[in-house]
Design a protein around this motif. Structure first.
Motif, PDB file in Angstrom:
ATOM      1  N   ASN A   1       0.736  -1.193  -0.086  1.00 29.20           N
ATOM      2  CA  ASN A   1       0.066  -0.136   0.172  1.00 29.20           C
ATOM      3  C   ASN A   1       0.936   1.115   0.066  1.00 29.20           C
ATOM      4  N   LEU A   2       2.010   1.212   0.758  1.00 26.55           N
ATOM      5  CA  LEU A   2       2.865   2.366   0.893  1.00 26.55           C
ATOM      6  C   LEU A   2       3.711   2.640  -0.689  1.00 26.55           C
ATOM      7  N   VAL A   3       3.765   1.306  -1.249  1.00 22.39           N
ATOM      8  CA  VAL A   3       4.441   1.313  -2.498  1.00 22.39           C
ATOM      9  C   VAL A   3       3.675   2.303  -3.493  1.00 22.39           C
ATOM     10  N   LEU A   4       2.224   1.749  -3.273  1.00 26.32           N
ATOM     11  CA  LEU A   4       1.094   2.259  -4.217  1.00 26.32           C
ATOM     12  C   LEU A   4       1.072   3.767  -3.780  1.00 26.32           C
ATOM     13  N   LEU A   5       0.853   4.129  -2.794  1.00 30.24           N
ATOM     14  CA  LEU A   5       0.615   5.714  -2.502  1.00 30.24           C
ATOM     15  C   LEU A   5       1.947   6.609  -2.779  1.00 30.24           C
ATOM     16  N   VAL A   6       3.224   6.157  -2.819  1.00 34.44           N
ATOM     17  CA  VAL A   6       4.159   6.722  -3.150  1.00 34.44           C
ATOM     18  C   VAL A   6       4.243   7.038  -4.660  1.00 34.44           C
ATOM     19  N   ILE A   7       3.996   5.804  -5.360  1.00 31.44           N
ATOM     20  CA  ILE A   7       3.715   5.923  -6.766  1.00 31.44           C
ATOM     21  C   ILE A   7       2.599   6.977  -7.377  1.00 31.44           C
ATOM     22  N   PHE A   8       1.522   6.890  -6.792  1.00 30.09           N
ATOM     23  CA  PHE A   8       0.520   7.867  -7.357  1.00 30.09           C
ATOM     24  C   PHE A   8       0.540   9.139  -6.694  1.00 30.09           C
ATOM     25  N   VAL A   9       1.266   9.361  -5.876  1.00 29.15           N
ATOM     26  CA  VAL A   9       1.309  10.926  -5.541  1.00 29.15           C
ATOM     27  C   VAL A   9       2.576  11.437  -6.447  1.00 29.15           C
ATOM     28  N   THR A  10       3.185  10.493  -7.083  1.00 34.00           N
ATOM     29  CA  THR A  10       4.534  11.267  -7.778  1.00 34.00           C
ATOM     30  C   THR A  10       3.968  12.313  -8.722  1.00 34.00           C
ATOM     31  N   PRO A  11       3.018  12.208  -9.536  1.00 34.23           N
ATOM     32  CA  PRO A  11       2.754  13.270 -10.523  1.00 34.23           C
ATOM     33  C   PRO A  11       2.535  14.651  -9.832  1.00 34.23           C
ATOM     34  N   PHE A  12       1.460  14.317  -8.536  1.00 35.27           N
ATOM     35  CA  PHE A  12       1.142  15.522  -7.881  1.00 35.27           C
ATOM     36  C   PHE A  12       2.328  16.133  -7.356  1.00 35.27           C
ATOM     37  N   VAL A  13       3.435  15.582  -6.860  1.00 35.55           N
ATOM     38  CA  VAL A  13       4.788  16.128  -6.342  1.00 35.55           C
ATOM     39  C   VAL A  13       5.435  16.730  -7.501  1.00 35.55           C
ATOM     40  N   PHE A  14       5.430  16.031  -8.652  1.00 31.34           N
ATOM     41  CA  PHE A  14       5.963  16.610  -9.722  1.00 31.34           C
ATOM     42  C   PHE A  14       5.585  17.787 -10.068  1.00 31.34           C
ATOM     43  N   TYR A  15       4.284  18.063  -9.974  1.00 30.03           N
ATOM     44  CA  TYR A  15       3.660  19.373 -10.509  1.00 30.03           C
ATOM     45  C   TYR A  15       3.589  20.484  -9.737  1.00 30.03           C
ATOM     46  N   LEU A  16       3.767  19.737  -8.187  1.00 24.34           N
ATOM     47  CA  LEU A  16       3.977  21.021  -7.390  1.00 24.34           C
ATOM     48  C   LEU A  16       5.392  21.542  -7.498  1.00 24.34           C
ATOM     49  N   VAL A  17       6.627  20.500  -7.786  1.00 24.93           N
ATOM     50  CA  VAL A  17       7.820  21.272  -7.720  1.00 24.93           C
ATOM     51  C   VAL A  17       8.014  21.855  -8.878  1.00 24.93           C
ATOM     52  N   VAL A  18       7.581  21.338  -9.888  1.00 19.36           N
ATOM     53  CA  VAL A  18       7.974  21.928 -11.336  1.00 19.36           C
ATOM     54  C   VAL A  18       7.110  23.352 -11.327  1.00 19.36           C
ATOM     55  N   GLY A  19       5.956  23.229 -10.862  1.00 18.43           N
ATOM     56  CA  GLY A  19       5.056  24.593 -11.015  1.00 18.43           C
ATOM     57  C   GLY A  19       5.691  25.571  -9.860  1.00 18.43           C
ATOM     58  N   THR A  20       6.167  25.078  -8.827  1.00 17.43           N
ATOM     59  CA  THR A  20       6.752  26.183  -7.701  1.00 17.43           C
ATOM     60  C   THR A  20       7.811  26.749  -8.288  1.00 17.43           C
ATOM     61  N   LEU A  21       8.806  25.746  -9.121  1.00 22.27           N
ATOM     62  CA  LEU A  21       9.974  26.428  -9.710  1.00 22.27           C
ATOM     63  C   LEU A  21       9.800  27.243 -10.909  1.00 22.27           C
ATOM     64  N   GLY A  22       8.538  27.174 -11.413  1.00 20.73           N
ATOM     65  CA  GLY A  22       8.079  28.111 -12.513  1.00 20.73           C
ATOM     66  C   GLY A  22       8.791  27.628 -14.031  1.00 20.73           C
ATOM     67  N   PHE A  23       9.071  26.441 -14.086  1.00 17.36           N
ATOM     68  CA  PHE A  23       9.136  25.612 -15.425  1.00 17.36           C
ATOM     69  C   PHE A  23       7.540  25.437 -15.988  1.00 17.36           C
ATOM     70  N   LYS A  24       7.681  25.158 -17.330  1.00 19.85           N
ATOM     71  CA  LYS A  24       6.325  24.926 -18.018  1.00 19.85           C
ATOM     72  C   LYS A  24       5.943  23.421 -17.569  1.00 19.85           C
ATOM     73  N   LEU A  25       4.663  23.302 -17.635  1.00 20.87           N
ATOM     74  CA  LEU A  25       4.286  22.043 -16.830  1.00 20.87           C
ATOM     75  C   LEU A  25       4.115  21.155 -18.198  1.00 20.87           C
ATOM     76  N   GLY A  26       4.504  19.871 -18.032  1.00 20.21           N
ATOM     77  CA  GLY A  26       4.463  18.707 -19.104  1.00 20.21           C
ATOM     78  C   GLY A  26       2.989  18.154 -18.963  1.00 20.21           C
ATOM     79  N   ASN A  27       2.698  17.527 -20.081  1.00 19.82           N
ATOM     80  CA  ASN A  27       1.510  17.030 -20.308  1.00 19.82           C
ATOM     81  C   ASN A  27       0.831  15.857 -19.211  1.00 19.82           C
ATOM     82  N   PRO A  28      -0.219  16.140 -18.605  1.00 16.59           N
ATOM     83  CA  PRO A  28      -0.687  14.983 -17.604  1.00 16.59           C
ATOM     84  C   PRO A  28      -0.582  13.503 -18.288  1.00 16.59           C
TER      85      PRO A  28
END
Lengths: 246, 268
Positions: A39-66
């Motif tokens: 369950n922990l593995v699943l949780l970490v895997i599926f929060v990856t895109p959320f973390v990605f968008y938060l980091v990338v968005g906060t750093l001000g880069f253009k966002l990739g396609n979901p």
């Protein structure tokens, strides 16, 4: 209306998704239980895109396609149906509602994609038809975002004449090497379906005639025969405009 | 943990999943090729490092590039596994629509079966069955499982690896650990997001390292590979390999909408 229903539907799925996430949170006390670790593995895997968008968005880069996170689709659906199952204890109701969700998922997808699917089938059929026209140069209505598919099919169908996609000349106010190409050619044709709107100013030649022809494009919706029967037809009318040298 | 599935129920579920998957996909096997498919197969076919210099790619008018001129950018986006696979596939079976779509349809099918197994083990057979059906009904999956592009290989390798990892943790069979290593090699050869999963997997294995007797070499080599990957990613980024005009703007509103609607973006 359809779009609104679709948005509501996907919002509901989103709610199930977040509920599903809560349901699979592992009880951290029994940390060596394989179920917990999974369950922990699943949780970490599926929060990856959320973390990605938060980091990338906060750093001000253009966002990739979901859609780059498409590989999470099966895991997201597992989480959604797990959340749904935990909410509805009655198995019959769970199955009935799930089947409604599945049918809506499928129809929403088909309705949003079939116009594009049909287009690619029509364009391939036009390419095939173009090989049968006996002219020196043929302009073909082709709307895909690059000319690669056009070139691929021109090569595949063995075009003996010169050719170019209609889109590459229609926006160019008449000044295009196309005219240079046509200059020494005695006959040229423009071929396309209803989306093709010719403007005379683009063509220096004398228009010989225009013929309409119904061709089968073979667009295939597989089991969705009713879609083909009521909304669409496996054939389309194309126009062939034939020009002579100016 | 889900209970063992009765054999009859298992067979019925599998028949329904396979039938519906194939009923939807098979009619699309002859679907016309699109831009990305042609780039992934046709261009590489005529311009891959393995092809002869005399074989020239199509005259790509606007984008006059091929593997020879564009391999750094291409490797920055996708590992070369699929291009190599298709290079040999096309030589064996040709480059018709049906030939190019066959591998993705087969891999998509295998992925749905794996999902059913995985879902059944962890959340019960009902959830596994409906998630597998949902995947085969999702338009994103229908599109990618009938397109000769990378996308469909990614969930397949992720699910296979998850299943292998789980079985290894349960059975402690060392052979499964080696299977997992092979899957990891395939994973990082197919898509770079796999590195995220590789890190998670290594952390999990670190906690079980004494029970499973995993050698130190594994725990040394994985961080080295990951660090190398990060260095290469930063270099590629600085060279502008990930810059696309069509990427979304990252203003706050777009970011929030993207994050909230992420599950629906992926599923629809």
């Amino acid at each position: 209306m359809i779009e609104m229903a679709s948005n509501i539907f996907f919002t509901i799925l989103g709610v199930f998704f977040f509920m599903g996430c809560l349901f699979i949170l592992p009880p951290f006390k029994k940390s060596r239980d394989p179920q917990n670790f999974f369950n922990l593995v699943l949780l970490v895997i599926f929060v990856t895109p959320f973390v990605f968008y938060l980091v990338v968005g906060t750093l001000g880069f253009k966002l990739g396609n979901p859609r780059n996170f498409f590989y999470l689709l099966p895991i997201y659906l597992l989480v959604i149906f797990n959340g749904f199952r935990k909410l509805i204890y009655n198995r019959k109701i769970f199955y009935s509602l799930s089947i409604i969700i599945l049918i809506f998922l499928l129809f929403n997808g088909i309705m949003s994609s079939y116009t594009f699917w049909k287009r690619v089938y029509i364009e391939r059929a036009i390419m095939r038809q173009a090989t049968k026209i006996d002219v020196g140069f043929v302009v073909i209505s082709y709307t895909q975002r690059t000319s690669w598919p056009f070139k691929y099919y021109a090569q595949k169908y063995g075009f003996s004449h010169k050719s170019c996609p209609w889109d590459s000349i229609k926006d160019r106010e008449g000044s295009f090497s196309f005219f240079e190409e046509v200059k020494n050619i005695s006959k040229f044709a423009i071929i396309g379906d209803q989306t093709l709107h010719l403007k005379d100013k683009y063509f220096l030649g004398e228009k010989l005639f225009k013929i309409n022809k119904t061709i089968s494009h073979g667009a295939n919706y597989g089991p969705f025969w009713f879609l083909q029967k009521f909304l669409d037809r496996p054939s389309t009318t194309i126009s062939i405009h034939l020009f002579n040298e100016s | 943990m889900g209970k063992a599935i009765p054999k009859r129920k298992f067979i019925i579920h599998l028949i329904i999943i396979l039938s519906l998957y194939l009923i939807i996909r098979v009619p699309l096997v002859n679907k016309p090729l699109q831009h990305d498919e042609i780039y992934n197969t046709f261009v590489y076919l005529y311009a891959s490092p393995l092809s002869k210099a005399s074989q020239k790619p199509m005259n790509l008018e606007r984008y006059d590039f091929s593997w020879r001129t564009d391999w750094k950018r291409q490797i920055a986006i996708h590992p070369p596994f699929l291009s190599i696979l298709y290079y040999f596939w096309v030589r064996l079976f040709g480059d018709s629509e049906i030939s190019l779509h066959m591998p993705v349809i087969i891999v998509g099918l295998a992925e749905i079966i794996l999902l059913y197994f995985l879902g059944s083990i962890f959340f019960g057979s009902d959830v596994g069955f409906l998630a597998a059906l949902g995947t085969s009904f999702s338009i994103a999956h229908i599109e990618y499982s009938t397109q000769a592009v990378y996308a469909i290989f990614e969930p397949f390798i992720l699910l296979a690896s998850l299943l292998c990892l789980y079985k290894f943790v349960i059975t402690k069979n060392k052979k499964l650990f080696y299977d997992l290593l092979i899957l990891n090699i395939f994973g990082i050869s197919i898509y770079y997001h796999y590195f995220v999963y590789l890190i998670i997997q290594t952390i999990i294995l670190w906690f079980y390292r004494k029970e499973f007797k995993i050698t130190k070499i594994y725990f040394i080599s994985v961080p080295i590979i990951v660090i190398l990957f990060i260095v290469v990613t930063v270099i590629c980024f600085s060279r502008g390999h990930y810059s696309y005009e069509f990427w979304m703007r990252s203003d706050f509103k777009t970011l929030m909408i993207t994050i909230i609607s992420l599950p629906s973006h992926i599923i629809r």
